[in-house]
Write an enzyme that holds these catalytic residues in place. Structure first.
Site, PDB file in Angstrom:
ATOM      1  N   HIS A   1      33.706 -20.936  33.267  1.00  0.00           N
ATOM      2  CA  HIS A   1      33.924 -21.772  34.454  1.00  0.00           C
ATOM      3  C   HIS A   1      33.625 -20.963  35.710  1.00  0.00           C
ATOM      4  CE1 HIS A   1      36.990 -24.558  32.232  1.00  0.00           C
ATOM      5  NE2 HIS A   1      35.738 -24.888  32.000  1.00  0.00           N
TER       6      HIS A   1
ATOM      7  N   LYS B   1      25.754 -23.259  31.113  1.00  0.00           N
ATOM      8  CA  LYS B   1      25.083 -24.107  32.094  1.00  0.00           C
ATOM      9  C   LYS B   1      24.250 -23.260  33.044  1.00  0.00           C
ATOM     10  CE  LYS B   1      28.540 -27.806  32.023  1.00  0.00           C
ATOM     11  NZ  LYS B   1      29.521 -28.580  32.812  1.00  0.00           N
TER      12      LYS B   1
ATOM     13  N   HIS C   1      33.639 -30.977  22.322  1.00  0.00           N
ATOM     14  CA  HIS C   1      34.340 -30.599  23.551  1.00  0.00           C
ATOM     15  C   HIS C   1      35.851 -30.626  23.358  1.00  0.00           C
ATOM     16  CE1 HIS C   1      32.895 -29.355  27.434  1.00  0.00           C
ATOM     17  NE2 HIS C   1      33.899 -29.974  28.023  1.00  0.00           N
TER      18      HIS C   1
ATOM     19  N   ARG D   1      36.696 -27.312  22.136  1.00  0.00           N
ATOM     20  CA  ARG D   1      36.658 -26.365  23.260  1.00  0.00           C
ATOM     21  C   ARG D   1      37.953 -26.484  24.075  1.00  0.00           C
ATOM     22  NH1 ARG D   1      33.309 -23.600  27.121  1.00  0.00           N
ATOM     23  NH2 ARG D   1      33.451 -24.433  29.240  1.00  0.00           N
TER      24      ARG D   1
ATOM     25  N   TYR E   1      44.196 -26.972  32.215  1.00  0.00           N
ATOM     26  CA  TYR E   1      44.839 -26.667  30.944  1.00  0.00           C
ATOM     27  C   TYR E   1      46.313 -26.312  31.098  1.00  0.00           C
ATOM     28  CZ  TYR E   1      40.094 -26.737  29.200  1.00  0.00           C
ATOM     29  OH  TYR E   1      38.827 -27.126  28.877  1.00  0.00           O
TER      30      TYR E   1
ATOM     31  N   ARG F   1      30.396 -24.334  24.068  1.00  0.00           N
ATOM     32  CA  ARG F   1      29.926 -25.706  24.269  1.00  0.00           C
ATOM     33  C   ARG F   1      28.993 -26.054  23.107  1.00  0.00           C
ATOM     34  NH1 ARG F   1      29.368 -23.200  29.393  1.00  0.00           N
ATOM     35  NH2 ARG F   1      30.669 -24.121  31.026  1.00  0.00           N
TER      36      ARG F   1
END
Length: 292
Positions: free
Chosen positions: A264, A167, A238, A241, A273, A143
């Protein structure tokens, strides 16, 4: 018109465990709903599911995601009224959430990513830095917040891996190739070391003044490089990414591995994806059939 802000606040903070900031956002949205009822002379105690649907319909400029949020907040308020016996029937019970369109991430094709790299002259000032940044996004799926905060001691050059913090400061390991390793070393030994850098500053990627890059700096750089490569797409960090993940999935990487590399927490997030894989198959089929 009944509101009971103090009681509702206690209900949401204690029973629903929302934060005070979230509650304040709830009130802003509820005020829109209350204003709508007031303008239409509707008493909230006597309001119906049709009144709620009408309010949502009048918010037609909002996205489906926003409408879903509005309904969730209104539902919570009516649930508060119902559980505290201010109303006998909860009208939101028969109001359905709007179906959310599936999100399909934008990404670069292999040809586009190659053109992007080829357009960067690494012999020019900051060419090596910019090339390395884009390469690292594409090689690791970092990120932008992870990249601009990346420190030298987080990189293991011997084992070709980076310890990064995503995150919620969640730690994960990402890997890179020998080529990326050489790019990193070249950037550090030449461009980075040529800057006037505070010895205490161990941030990897720096600005021309030797300071930490801001995310806006990275966005701007990528936009400039994409334009120079004649790629007619809006490309952000992004996007790179997404490109990393899409190319992995299209090359038969299993979703669990991609999930771990992206950081994730839920594999359903990674499953978006697979859409690109299906699109690739569809395009190959149509090409075989002689169709566009």
């Amino acid at each position: 018109m009944i509101f009971k802000e103090r009681e509702f606040k206690q209900y949401m903070l204690i029973d629903r465990s929302v934060t005070i900031n979230t509650f304040n956002q709830y009130i802003k949205i509820l005020n829109k709903f209350f204003n709508y009822l007031s303008l239409n002379n509707i008493d909230i105690i006597k309001s119906t599911s049709d009144d709620i649907k009408s309010f949502l319909f009048n918010m037609h400029d909002c996205s489906k995601n926003t409408l879903k949020l509005y309904l969730i907040i209104i539902r919570n308020y009516y649930l508060f009224l119902y559980e505290n016996k201010y109303i006998n029937i909860n009208p939101t019970d028969i109001v359905s959430l709007p179906k959310i369109d599936k999100y399909h991430p934008s990404f670069l094709t292999e040809d586009e990513i190659n053109r992007l790299f080829e357009s960067i002259d690494t012999s020019k000032k900051f060419g090596s830095r910019d090339y390395t940044i884009i390469n690292l996004f594409y090689a690791t799926g970092l990120r932008v917040s992870e990249l601009i905060n990346l420190k030298l001691n987080q990189i293991n050059f011997n084992k070709f891996k980076i310890r990064c913090f995503g995150k919620g400061s969640k730690e994960r390991i990402v890997f890179f190739s020998e080529d990326t390793c050489n790019l990193l070393k070249n950037y550090i030994n030449n461009e980075r070391n040529s800057l006037k850098v505070d010895p205490k500053n161990d941030i990897l990627f720096l600005s021309k003044t030797g300071n930490k890059l801001h995310r806006e700096d990275v966005y701007s750089m990528i936009t400039k490089r994409v334009k120079a490569a004649n790629i007619n797409k809006e490309v952000s960090p992004h996007t790179l990414r997404h490109t990393f993940a899409t190319h992995l999935v299209n090359n038969k990487a299993d979703l669990r591995s991609v999930q771990k590399l992206l950081g994730h927490s839920d594999i359903s997030t990674t499953q978006m994806y697979t859409h690109n894989t299906y699109e690739d198959i569809k395009n190959k089929y149509l090409k075989l059939k002689g169709e566009k």
